[in-house]
Design a protein around this motif. Structure first.
Motif, short mmCIF file in Angstrom:
data_model
loop_
_atom_site.label_atom_id
_atom_site.label_comp_id
_atom_site.label_asym_id
_atom_site.label_seq_id
_atom_site.Cartn_x
_atom_site.Cartn_y
_atom_site.Cartn_z
N ARG A 145 11.27 -4.41 -8.62
CA ARG A 145 10.26 -4.57 -9.67
C ARG A 145 10.29 -5.96 -10.29
N TYR A 146 10.77 -6.92 -9.53
CA TYR A 146 10.82 -8.28 -10.07
C TYR A 146 9.40 -8.86 -10.11
N PRO A 147 9.20 -9.91 -10.93
CA PRO A 147 7.86 -10.48 -11.11
C PRO A 147 7.24 -10.95 -9.80
N GLY A 148 6.00 -10.55 -9.58
CA GLY A 148 5.24 -11.03 -8.44
C GLY A 148 5.52 -10.32 -7.13
N ILE A 149 6.38 -9.29 -7.13
CA ILE A 149 6.73 -8.64 -5.87
C ILE A 149 5.47 -8.25 -5.11
N ARG A 150 5.48 -8.53 -3.81
CA ARG A 150 4.29 -8.35 -3.01
C ARG A 150 4.69 -8.13 -1.55
N SER A 151 3.73 -7.78 -0.75
CA SER A 151 3.98 -7.65 0.69
C SER A 151 4.10 -9.03 1.30
N ASP A 152 4.89 -9.15 2.36
CA ASP A 152 4.93 -10.41 3.10
C ASP A 152 4.25 -10.23 4.45
N SER A 153 3.56 -9.11 4.61
CA SER A 153 2.69 -8.86 5.77
C SER A 153 1.35 -8.39 5.23
N ASP A 154 0.32 -8.55 6.02
CA ASP A 154 -1.00 -8.08 5.56
C ASP A 154 -1.00 -6.55 5.49
N MET A 155 -1.75 -6.02 4.54
CA MET A 155 -1.72 -4.59 4.28
C MET A 155 -2.49 -3.77 5.31
N PHE A 156 -3.29 -4.41 6.12
CA PHE A 156 -4.00 -3.65 7.14
C PHE A 156 -3.06 -3.25 8.28
N THR A 157 -1.95 -3.98 8.43
CA THR A 157 -0.94 -3.58 9.41
C THR A 157 0.26 -2.92 8.75
N LEU A 158 0.52 -3.22 7.47
CA LEU A 158 1.63 -2.57 6.77
C LEU A 158 1.25 -1.16 6.34
N SER A 159 -0.04 -0.91 6.14
CA SER A 159 -0.49 0.43 5.76
C SER A 159 -0.46 1.36 6.97
N PHE A 160 -0.70 2.64 6.71
CA PHE A 160 -0.67 3.64 7.78
C PHE A 160 -1.96 3.59 8.60
N PRO A 161 -1.89 3.82 9.90
CA PRO A 161 -3.12 3.84 10.71
C PRO A 161 -4.03 5.01 10.35
N PHE A 162 -3.47 6.06 9.76
CA PHE A 162 -4.25 7.25 9.42
C PHE A 162 -4.78 7.24 7.98
N LYS A 163 -4.48 6.20 7.22
CA LYS A 163 -4.92 6.12 5.82
C LYS A 163 -5.42 4.70 5.57
N PRO A 164 -6.73 4.46 5.66
CA PRO A 164 -7.26 3.11 5.52
C PRO A 164 -6.87 2.46 4.20
#
Length: 501
Positions: free
Chosen positions: A55-74
C-alpha cells in the motif's frame, strides 16, 4: 481420487492464496472441473494478495492490465497501467461475480502439509486466526495447488546498513507502509532503483520537499503509456469481450517483441532506451551517469515508468538521482562512500523482495521433508518429488497472469485425466536424464539470492520453463500427459489386482 476403503477428503482441491492466481484458479476449477469441490485458504483477512498487502504511495502494475487481467473478465478501467486500488477492486469484483469469494477461508494460515502415499491425500495443518486468538485444525484434500506467489509476505530483503540506529529520522519499509504516513514537506531518500523505487519516487515527490533516489548502480527503465489509445478505440467500437481479446493479443505480441528484441539485439536495444531517456531528460551527462546500466536490457526485469513520470519529476527539480554506495547512516541522514551526506527526514529502503515458495512451508511426503531444490519442475508447475501438487509461478518477462491462467487450465486437465484413468495420484517422472538449470533464468538480485531454495528446471521438453507465452500457449494444453506424468491407481485397488493375479 479416493478408494472405497479410505474416507473421502474434505475437498478435492485446496488452493492456497486468494490473490490473482488463487482467484483465477477458482474460476478454472469451477468451469473446467465442475464436479470437484474446492476451497481457497487465505492467511490474511482480505482478497488480493500482493495488491492488498502493498500500500505504498503510487503502487501500480508494471505490466499492462489487458494482459495482467483475467482472459475471462475484461478489464474495463480507462488506464492500461493501473494503480493498486483499481487492481484490487478488479480482483474482488471478479471473485464476487463468479461466486469464488464464497469458497475462501480467510485468516487461515497453512503451517504444514503432508502427503500420504497410503491414502493418496494431503493433510494440511492450518492455524485459524480470529483476533488475538488462534486455533489449529487439519484439512484434507486430494490435490494441493499453491497459488501464494513467490514473495515472502512477512519480510522483504533487508540489507544491514551500518549506523542505521543512529539515524534521527524515520525508516519506512515499502512492504509495511504505515497508514497515513505524513511526508509532506519532508526530505526523503529512497534507496534502490527497481520497480518499487521508481514507483515511489515520482509519487512521493508530489508532496515531499525533495526526494533523492539513491542507487548503487543504474537500472534499465522504459517509458510506457498510462493509457492505451488503440484499446480505447477498440473498446468504443467492439463488444467488451471481443475488444479485450484483441487488445490482449496485441499487447502479448508487443511484450514478446520487445523482450526478443532486447535479447537478440542488446546493443541496439540499449541505444533505443538510452535515446528515449535522453530525449526526455535532455541531459546526456545525467543519462550516462545514472541511467546507463552495466548489463544488457532484460538480463534483469525492465522497469516501466508510465507517461515518463519519474523523468518528469526529475526535470521539475523535485527529484535527484545519486549513484553511490552507503558508508553509514548518521543522525541527519546517510553518508556516502564519496563523503557526501544526504540529509533526510525519512529513508525508504526499497531494496527488493525476498522469494519464498509456498509461504515458506516445506511439504513432506509420508513424513519426510522434500527438498524443493533437489526436484525438477514439470511444465512450470508440478514437481518431481510431490504427488498431486502444483504451484503457480508467473513469467519474469511478461504479465504474471498469462502463465498463471495457463497453469490453472493445465492443473484442471491433469485432474480430469486422473478421473478418466481412475488414478488416485499423479507425479512427474523424467523420461531420461535432465540437466539442472535455474528455475528463473534472470540476473535480478532477488532471484539470484534464492536460487539455492528453488526447484530446478530441465534442459528440454516439458521440463524446460520457457519465458515465452506464445510458445507455451501453443503447446501447454496439447502435451501428452502420459509421456512425463505417472498416474497411479489407489493402493487398495492395486493390491487387489495383484492378489487376484
Amino acid at each position: 481420487m479416493t478408494s472405497r476403503l479410505n474416507p473421502a477428503p474434505d475437498f478435492d482441491v485446496l488452493v492456497v492464496g486468494a490473490g490473482l492466481s488463487g482467484i483465477g484458479a477458482g474460476y478454472r476449477l469451477q468451469t473446467e472441473c465442475p464436479e470437484k469441490t474446492y476451497a481457497i485458504l487465505e492467511a490474511r483477512d482480505s482478497i488480493g494478495g500482493t495488491w492488498d498487502l502493498f500500500r505504498y504511495p503510487g503502487i501500480r502494475s508494471d505490466s499492462d492490465m489487458f494482459t495482467l487481467s483475467f482472459p475471462f473478465k475484461p478489464w474495463s478501467n480507462e488506464d492500461s497501467i493501473a494503480d493498486g486500488p483499481a487492481i484490487l477492486s478488479y480482483i474482488k469484483d471478479t471473485a464476487a461475480e463468479f461466486g469464488i469469494d464464497e469458497k475462501i477461508q480467510f485468516r487461515t494460515k497453512v503451517t504444514s502439509a503432508n502427503w500420504s502415499s497410503e491414502t493418496s491425500t494431503w493433510t494440511v495443518n492450518v492455524e485459524d486466526r480470529r483476533g488475538t486468538k488462534a486455533s489449529k485444525r487439519t484439512i484434507t484434500c486430494s490435490f494441493l495447488y499453491a497459488c501464494s506467489g513467490y514473495y515472502d509476505y512477512e519480510q522483504g530483503h533487508e540489507p544491514v546498513f551500518p549506523g542505521i540506529d543512529d539515524f534521527a529520522g524515520l525508516v519506512v519499509k515499502p512492504q509495511f507502509w504505515p497508514e497515513n504516513l505524513d511526508y509532506a514537506g519532508k526530505k526523503v531518500v529512497i534507496i534502490g532503483s527497481g520497480a518499487t523505487a521508481v514507483t515511489l519516487v515520482p509519487s512521493m515527490s508530489e508532496d515531499a520537499a525533495h526526494v533523492t533516489m539513491l542507487q548503487r548502480s543504474p537500472t534499465w527503465i522504459g517509458v510506457v503509456p498510462k493509457k492505451d489509445k488503440v484499446a480505447d478505440v477498440l473498446r468504443a467500437g467492439l463488444p467488451a469481450g471481443v475488444a479485450h481479446k484483441v487488445v490482449r493479443t496485441k499487447n502479448i505480441a508487443y511484450q514478446m517483441g520487445v523482450y526478443q528484441f532486447c535479447q537478440r539485439q542488446p546493443k541496439l536495444a540499449s541505444k533505443v532506451l538510452l535515446g528515449m531517456t535522453t530525449k526526455i531528460l535532455k541531459d546526456p551527462e545525467m543519462v550516462a551517469e545514472h541511467f546507463t546500466p552495466s548489463y544488457n536490457p532484460w538480463d534483469q526485469r525492465l522497469c516501466a515508468v508510465p507517461s515518463a513520470d519519474l523523468f518528469k519529476a526529475i526535470r521539475r527539480g523535485k527529484v535527484d538521482v545519486v549513484t553511490d554506495h552507503i558508508d553509514t547512516f548518521v543522525p541527519e541522514g546517510i553518508r556516502l562512500k564519496s563523503g557526501k551526506v544526504l540529509e533526510a527526514d525519512i529513508v525508504v529502503p526499497a531494496t527488493g523482495l525476498k522469494i519464498q515458495l509456498f509461504g515458506g512451508i516445506v511439504p513432506t511426503v509420508d513424513g519426510a521433508a522434500v527438498d524443493l531444490h533437489e526436484n525438477f519442475v514439470w511444465q512450470g508447475c508440478m514437481l518431481t518429488g510431490l504427488p498431486n501438487f502444483a504451484l503457480c509461478v508467473g513469467y519474469t518477462n511478461a504479465s504474471w497472469t498469462l502463465r498463471g491462467d495457463l497453469t490453472s487450465r493445465l492443473v484442471c486437465k491433469v485432474i480430469n485425466e486422473m478421473d478418466k484413468v481412475g488414478a488416485a495420484s499423479v507425479i512427474p517422472v523424467p523420461d531420461g536424464p535432465l540437466e539442472g538449470r535455474p528455475l528463473l533464468d534472470i540476473a535480478s538480485g532477488y532471484v539470484q539470492r534464492a536460487l539455492g531454495d528453488l526447484p530446478q528446471q530441465g534442459h528440454r521438453g516439458a521440463w524446460r520453463v520457457r519465458q515465452n507465452y506464445l510458445l507455451d500457449s501453443a503447446t501447454t494444453m496439447r502435451r501428452d500427459l502420459h509421456k512425463t506424468l505417472k498416474f497411479s491407481p489407489p493402493r487398495t485397488a492395486a493390491a487387489g489386482v495383484k492378489a487376484s493375479a
